[in-house]
Motif scaffolding. Structure first.
Motif, PDB file in Angstrom:
ATOM      1  N   HIS A  46       0.699  -1.169   0.055  1.00 21.56           N
ATOM      2  CA  HIS A  46       0.052  -0.085  -0.055  1.00 21.56           C
ATOM      3  C   HIS A  46       0.808   1.175   0.090  1.00 21.56           C
ATOM      4  O   HIS A  46       1.700   1.427   0.654  1.00 21.56           O
ATOM      5  CB  HIS A  46      -0.874  -0.045   1.222  1.00 21.56           C
TER       6      HIS A  46
ATOM      7  N   PRO B 124      -8.686   2.652  -3.593  1.00 21.90           N
ATOM      8  CA  PRO B 124      -7.357   3.182  -4.221  1.00 21.90           C
ATOM      9  C   PRO B 124      -7.290   3.790  -5.720  1.00 21.90           C
ATOM     10  O   PRO B 124      -8.675   3.620  -6.374  1.00 21.90           O
ATOM     11  CB  PRO B 124      -6.584   2.108  -4.403  1.00 21.90           C
TER      12      PRO B 124
ATOM     13  N   SER C  22      -1.125  -1.117  -4.392  1.00 24.72           N
ATOM     14  CA  SER C  22      -2.808  -0.144  -4.113  1.00 24.72           C
ATOM     15  C   SER C  22      -1.875   1.273  -3.966  1.00 24.72           C
ATOM     16  O   SER C  22      -1.379   1.235  -3.116  1.00 24.72           O
ATOM     17  CB  SER C  22      -3.593  -0.775  -3.241  1.00 24.72           C
TER      18      SER C  22
END
Ligand code: SF4
Length: 354
Positions: free
Chosen positions: A260, A297, A313
């Motif tokens: 992430h 996202p 993401s």
């Protein structure tokens, strides 16, 4: 009677550990095979820039670039690299960040770091000249058995064997080898075959020839055996097994990892994080987030990493305050010159193109 190396029938080259432990396979009419293949190469070799030089530095650069990268992609990078860093001394005198910048687009940045470290070692330990001894070449950072053989034979014409993916395929078929070529037993057999085949004189041409045969004729899926100059020596051709060889070990299944990252853009600048870990040291990427925020996202993309499949993401985020020491703002218009990791560059370009 089968012959191996009439020039040196019992040759075992021990200084580099290349031959001592390996039993030599038997090839029918080895000298004829060597001559036929080398003659074929003389007529069919592609004109590639690194084949026009004997400079060990330039040959090393090409070999490192060609690991995991296609020939057509490498050519412009190779020319640009040699124009910017024409020798070990100029490369050794450059900051790692500039070296990584010029490597951008080739990926697998550890290759650039090792090339840089090799240049520094050659300058400090060998007076700026590549050593001729294959054992010393192999002791340089990031240089394995294949690359040492390539530099020793292509630059110095030493009778050193090499086995890359193309050569492995050709040899596995010549020998009708059913061991997986990526297994220990398979590798041992392939290197023994390469040692048995490389001629005392003309190793430069012969090694180039067997690699070129693998690239142009003895191709992975549909080998063009009818156009092959050495089909009379090929056991797989005789046995009708060429298309089913070589074998490889079953692939490990890929595990999925989640990554992430933050998208923080302000007045034409983007917040990026410089990496300090082994994987991407010195490169820039989108800043990592400890977990996925409760938001949709901006982008999710997938990229491979060793035996993992990474799902990256990217989430819109405000700038943290204060900034972490590895974070810095960069002008978006100047990202071309910044060494960014390939998947993060792709993510940035995809978000910006929307
Ligand atoms: S005969 Fe076919 S399988 Fe054998 S080396 Fe030539 S191209 Fe490869």
């Amino acid at each position: 009677m089968p012959k191996i190396h009439p020039q040196s029938p019992t040759r075992e080259r021990t200084p580099h550990g290349t031959a001592a432990a390996c039993p030599s396979p038997r090839f029918p009419a080895t000298t004829r095979l060597q001559r036929t293949l080398s003659a074929w190469f003389g007529k069919n070799a592609r004109d590639l820039p690194w084949r026009r030089t004997r400079d060990p530095y330039a040959i090393l650069v090409s070999e490192i670039m060609l690991q995991q990268t296609q020939v057509a992609t490498v050519i412009p990078f190779y020319k640009r690299w040699l124009a910017r860093f024409p020798d070990f001394a100029s490369l050794a005198a450059t900051e790692e960040s500039d070296v990584l910048s010029l490597w951008q687009g080739l990926g697998y940045y550890s290759r650039a770091r090792n090339l840089h470290r090799t240049a520094m070692t050659v300058v400090t330990a060998h007076g700026g000249e590549m050593p001729r001894d294959p054992a010393l070449i192999r002791a340089l950072p990031g240089i394995g058995r294949y690359t040492a053989g390539a530099v020793a034979s292509f630059a110095f014409d030493l009778p050193e064997p090499l086995v890359d993916a193309n050569v492995a395929r050709v040899l596995a078929r010549l020998l009708n080898l059913h061991e997986p070529i990526d297994s220990t037993a398979g590798q041992r057999a392939l290197w023994a075959a390469a040692i048995a085949l490389v001629p005392e004189n003309g190793a430069r041409i012969f090694n180039g020839a067997i690699m070129e045969l693998g690239a142009l004729i003895c191709t992975p899926r549909t080998p063009r055996c009818n156009a092959c100059p050495i089909r009379k020596s090929c056991t797989a051709f005789a046995n009708g097994t060429a298309e089913s060889l070589p074998h490889k070990k079953p692939r490990r299944s890929r595990t999925e990892l989640a990554e992430h990252c933050a998208w923080t853009v302000h007045h034409g600048r983007i917040l990026l994080e410089q990496q300090t870990g082994k994987r991407w040291r010195g490169l820039w990427k989108l800043p990592a987030l400890p977990s996925a925020p409760p938001a949709v996202p901006l982008l999710t993309l997938e990229y491979p990493f060793t035996h993992h499949r990474v799902m990256l993401s990217v989430f819109a985020q405000p700038a943290p305050s204060p900034l972490h020491e590895n974070l810095a703002w960069h002008a978006i218009s100047a990202l071309t010159d910044l060494p960014l990791t390939a998947p993060h560059r792709r993510a940035i370009e995809q978000i910006r193109s929307r």
